[in-house]
Scaffold this motif. Sequence first.
Motif, PDB file in Angstrom:
ATOM      1  N   GLU A 218       0.808  -1.209   0.000  1.00 35.37           N
ATOM      2  CA  GLU A 218       0.000   0.000   0.000  1.00 35.37           C
ATOM      3  C   GLU A 218       0.849   1.270   0.000  1.00 35.37           C
ATOM      4  OE1 GLU A 218      -3.029  -0.109   3.000  1.00 35.37           O
ATOM      5  OE2 GLU A 218      -3.443  -2.248   2.668  1.00 35.37           O
ATOM      6  N   SER A 219       2.178   1.088  -0.226  1.00 35.48           N
ATOM      7  CA  SER A 219       3.123   2.218  -0.312  1.00 35.48           C
ATOM      8  C   SER A 219       3.040   3.102   0.930  1.00 35.48           C
ATOM      9  CB  SER A 219       2.859   3.046  -1.578  1.00 35.48           C
ATOM     10  OG  SER A 219       3.046   2.255  -2.727  1.00 35.48           O
ATOM     11  N   GLN A 220       3.059   2.449   2.100  1.00 33.23           N
ATOM     12  CA  GLN A 220       3.014   3.169   3.363  1.00 33.23           C
ATOM     13  C   GLN A 220       4.169   2.717   4.255  1.00 33.23           C
ATOM     14  OE1 GLN A 220      -1.111   2.139   4.553  1.00 33.23           O
ATOM     15  NE2 GLN A 220      -1.519   4.334   4.498  1.00 33.23           N
ATOM     16  N   VAL A 221       4.440   3.536   5.252  1.00 33.74           N
ATOM     17  CA  VAL A 221       5.389   3.172   6.296  1.00 33.74           C
ATOM     18  C   VAL A 221       4.713   3.409   7.640  1.00 33.74           C
ATOM     19  CG1 VAL A 221       7.482   3.603   4.955  1.00 33.74           C
ATOM     20  CG2 VAL A 221       6.410   5.482   6.230  1.00 33.74           C
ATOM     21  N   ALA A 222       5.183   2.694   8.664  1.00 39.46           N
ATOM     22  CA  ALA A 222       4.601   2.815  10.006  1.00 39.46           C
ATOM     23  C   ALA A 222       5.613   3.441  10.953  1.00 39.46           C
ATOM     24  CB  ALA A 222       4.186   1.437  10.527  1.00 39.46           C
ATOM     25  N   GLY A 223       5.119   4.249  11.872  1.00 38.50           N
ATOM     26  CA  GLY A 223       5.987   4.869  12.864  1.00 38.50           C
ATOM     27  C   GLY A 223       5.891   4.238  14.234  1.00 38.50           C
ATOM     28  N   ARG A 224       4.928   3.315  14.404  1.00 38.06           N
ATOM     29  CA  ARG A 224       4.734   2.721  15.738  1.00 38.06           C
ATOM     30  C   ARG A 224       4.144   1.324  15.588  1.00 38.06           C
ATOM     31  NH1 ARG A 224       2.058   6.866  18.287  1.00 38.06           N
ATOM     32  NH2 ARG A 224       0.107   6.161  17.385  1.00 38.06           N
ATOM     33  N   LEU A 225       4.560   0.406  16.453  1.00 35.25           N
ATOM     34  CA  LEU A 225       4.028  -0.952  16.492  1.00 35.25           C
ATOM     35  C   LEU A 225       3.444  -1.231  17.868  1.00 35.25           C
ATOM     36  CD1 LEU A 225       6.431  -3.531  14.773  1.00 35.25           C
ATOM     37  CD2 LEU A 225       4.365  -2.490  13.865  1.00 35.25           C
ATOM     38  N   THR A 226       2.348  -1.964  17.884  1.00 35.18           N
ATOM     39  CA  THR A 226       1.732  -2.406  19.135  1.00 35.18           C
ATOM     40  C   THR A 226       1.537  -3.917  19.057  1.00 35.18           C
ATOM     41  OG1 THR A 226       0.577  -0.310  19.468  1.00 35.18           O
ATOM     42  CG2 THR A 226      -0.280  -2.226  20.644  1.00 35.18           C
ATOM     43  N   LEU A 227       1.975  -4.610  20.082  1.00 32.69           N
ATOM     44  CA  LEU A 227       1.802  -6.061  20.178  1.00 32.69           C
ATOM     45  C   LEU A 227       0.801  -6.365  21.283  1.00 32.69           C
ATOM     46  CD1 LEU A 227       2.648  -9.038  19.524  1.00 32.69           C
ATOM     47  CD2 LEU A 227       4.401  -8.769  21.303  1.00 32.69           C
ATOM     48  N   THR A 228      -0.236  -7.129  20.955  1.00 22.51           N
ATOM     49  CA  THR A 228      -1.222  -7.598  21.935  1.00 22.51           C
ATOM     50  C   THR A 228      -1.149  -9.114  22.006  1.00 22.51           C
ATOM     51  OG1 THR A 228      -2.718  -5.742  21.528  1.00 22.51           O
ATOM     52  CG2 THR A 228      -3.671  -7.707  22.548  1.00 22.51           C
ATOM     53  N   VAL A 229      -1.040  -9.627  23.218  1.00 17.63           N
ATOM     54  CA  VAL A 229      -1.009 -11.067  23.451  1.00 17.63           C
ATOM     55  C   VAL A 229      -2.242 -11.430  24.275  1.00 17.63           C
ATOM     56  CG1 VAL A 229       0.259 -12.993  24.467  1.00 17.63           C
ATOM     57  CG2 VAL A 229       1.505 -11.093  23.420  1.00 17.63           C
ATOM     58  N   ARG A 230      -3.031 -12.369  23.764  1.00 19.85           N
ATOM     59  CA  ARG A 230      -4.219 -12.823  24.487  1.00 19.85           C
ATOM     60  C   ARG A 230      -3.964 -14.220  25.014  1.00 19.85           C
ATOM     61  NH1 ARG A 230      -9.226 -10.906  25.271  1.00 19.85           N
ATOM     62  NH2 ARG A 230      -8.765  -9.159  23.885  1.00 19.85           N
ATOM     63  N   TYR A 231      -4.370 -14.428  26.276  1.00 14.93           N
ATOM     64  CA  TYR A 231      -4.060 -15.680  26.966  1.00 14.93           C
ATOM     65  C   TYR A 231      -5.269 -16.614  26.996  1.00 14.93           C
ATOM     66  CZ  TYR A 231      -0.324 -12.550  28.393  1.00 14.93           C
ATOM     67  OH  TYR A 231       0.697 -11.632  28.379  1.00 14.93           O
ATOM     68  N   ALA A 232      -5.037 -17.821  27.498  1.00 16.60           N
ATOM     69  CA  ALA A 232      -6.082 -18.846  27.524  1.00 16.60           C
ATOM     70  C   ALA A 232      -7.286 -18.408  28.359  1.00 16.60           C
ATOM     71  CB  ALA A 232      -5.513 -20.158  28.047  1.00 16.60           C
ATOM     72  N   ASP A 233      -7.060 -17.585  29.384  1.00 19.65           N
ATOM     73  CA  ASP A 233      -8.169 -17.143  30.244  1.00 19.65           C
ATOM     74  C   ASP A 233      -8.860 -15.890  29.703  1.00 19.65           C
ATOM     75  OD1 ASP A 233      -6.280 -15.200  30.652  1.00 19.65           O
ATOM     76  OD2 ASP A 233      -6.125 -15.466  32.828  1.00 19.65           O
ATOM     77  N   ARG A 234      -8.530 -15.499  28.424  1.00 18.61           N
ATOM     78  CA  ARG A 234      -9.102 -14.351  27.718  1.00 18.61           C
ATOM     79  C   ARG A 234      -8.606 -13.005  28.228  1.00 18.61           C
ATOM     80  NH1 ARG A 234     -15.445 -15.741  26.252  1.00 18.61           N
ATOM     81  NH2 ARG A 234     -15.023 -17.664  25.095  1.00 18.61           N
ATOM     82  N   SER A 235      -7.677 -12.994  29.164  1.00 16.65           N
ATOM     83  CA  SER A 235      -7.019 -11.744  29.521  1.00 16.65           C
ATOM     84  C   SER A 235      -5.993 -11.422  28.437  1.00 16.65           C
ATOM     85  CB  SER A 235      -6.333 -11.865  30.883  1.00 16.65           C
ATOM     86  OG  SER A 235      -5.291 -12.843  30.832  1.00 16.65           O
ATOM     87  N   SER A 236      -5.463 -10.221  28.451  1.00 19.37           N
ATOM     88  CA  SER A 236      -4.517  -9.837  27.412  1.00 19.37           C
ATOM     89  C   SER A 236      -3.529  -8.823  27.953  1.00 19.37           C
ATOM     90  CB  SER A 236      -5.247  -9.260  26.195  1.00 19.37           C
ATOM     91  OG  SER A 236      -5.938  -8.069  26.543  1.00 19.37           O
ATOM     92  N   THR A 237      -2.397  -8.697  27.249  1.00 19.22           N
ATOM     93  CA  THR A 237      -1.371  -7.712  27.568  1.00 19.22           C
ATOM     94  C   THR A 237      -0.995  -6.994  26.286  1.00 19.22           C
ATOM     95  OG1 THR A 237      -0.479  -9.217  29.263  1.00 19.22           O
ATOM     96  CG2 THR A 237       0.879  -7.347  28.627  1.00 19.22           C
TER      97      THR A 237
END
Length: 326
Positions: A218-237
Motif C-alpha cells: 500500500e506504499s506506506q510506512v509505520a511509525g509505531r508498532l503495538t503487540l497484543t497477546v491474548r491468553y487462555a483465560d481471555r485476559s490480554s497484555t
Amino acid sequence: MSTRQRHIAHLHLHAALSEDQHADVIELMFGITPHVQAVPPNAVQLDLTSALRYFDLSPYDLVQMAKMRLKALYGIDSSAGLAGNRMLAAMAADASAPGDTTWVPTGQAADWLYPRPVTALPGIGRATAETLGRYGLHSIGQVVDLPAGTLQRLLGAGPARLLAERAHGRDPRPVTPSEPAAHLTADLVLDQDCLDPARQHQAVLGLADRIGQRLRGESQVAGRLTLTVRYADRSSTTRTHALLEPTNHSPALAAAALSLLAALGLQRARVRAFMIRADALLPANSAYHQLSLDPGDVRARAAEAAADRARRRFGPEAIRPATLAD
C-alpha cells in the motif's frame, strides 16, 4: 467494467458493543480486507473479493476465519451470511442460526430467494406487505412471477421497480468504508494454547512479516508498532514501541515486534492469540530513511522488493523468510 464475481460477507455480532468496541471490531476486520463497512449497531460487512488470493482460502473459509478471530480475540460470537452482494449477504445472515454461516452462491441466489417471505426483503414495511398480502403475494417467488405492469398498478412505478430489483436479488451497492484505515493489523489465533517460546517467537515474526508486506503493498510506512497477546483465560497484555524511523522493512518491524515480545517476559504463559498493529502511517514517498553505508542493508531491501514482486505474480506463499520455514 470488471466482471469479477464479488464475495460479500455480513456478520451479525451477538453482543452489545460500545462505540469503542465496535471500532475494535472494524480494526480487526481490516486485517482481512480493506473493504469493511460498519452496519450499526451490531453488524459489519466485508468485501472479501480481493482477499481470497492473499489468504488462499475459499470465501466460506475466510468468513470462518473472521468469526474465529472475533471469538478468540474479543470473545464475540457471530452468525454470518455470504453472497454476491450486500443485500443477499445481510438476508443470509438474518437466516443463519447463532454461530452458523449461510452461503448463497451467485448461481443459486434465485432459487434461494424464491420460497422466502417477501417481508425478508429489505425495505418492505407493514403497509407494503399488507398491500401485497391482499392480492395473495406472500413469497418472493410470487413477486418474481408477477408481470411488471401488475406490480406497478399495485404499488406505483417507483416502488414496484425497486421491489422487482430486490426480488431478483440485485444490489449494486459497494462495501465502502466510512473513512480510510489509519492503521494496519495482523493477527494469529493458535489452534491450542501455546507455551513454547520458540513457537511464540515464530508467530510474532510471521505477523511482522505480514505487516511489512501489506505496508509495502500500500506504499506506506509505520511509525509505531503495538503487540497484543491474548491468553487462555481471555485476559490480554499490550505493549507499544515507537520506531526509530518510519519503515515498511520487514526485518526492522520484526526486530521491534520481538523486542516487545521479550519485554512481556511470557515464560510459561498459556498464549492463545497474537495481534500486531502498525499505526502512525505515512505515505512511503514522504517518509525519511536514514542512509546506511552497510551494503548488507541495501541488498536486504533489494531482495525484499524482488520477493514482493514474486508474491504478486505467484501468490503470497511463493517466497517465505527462512526463519518462518516449518
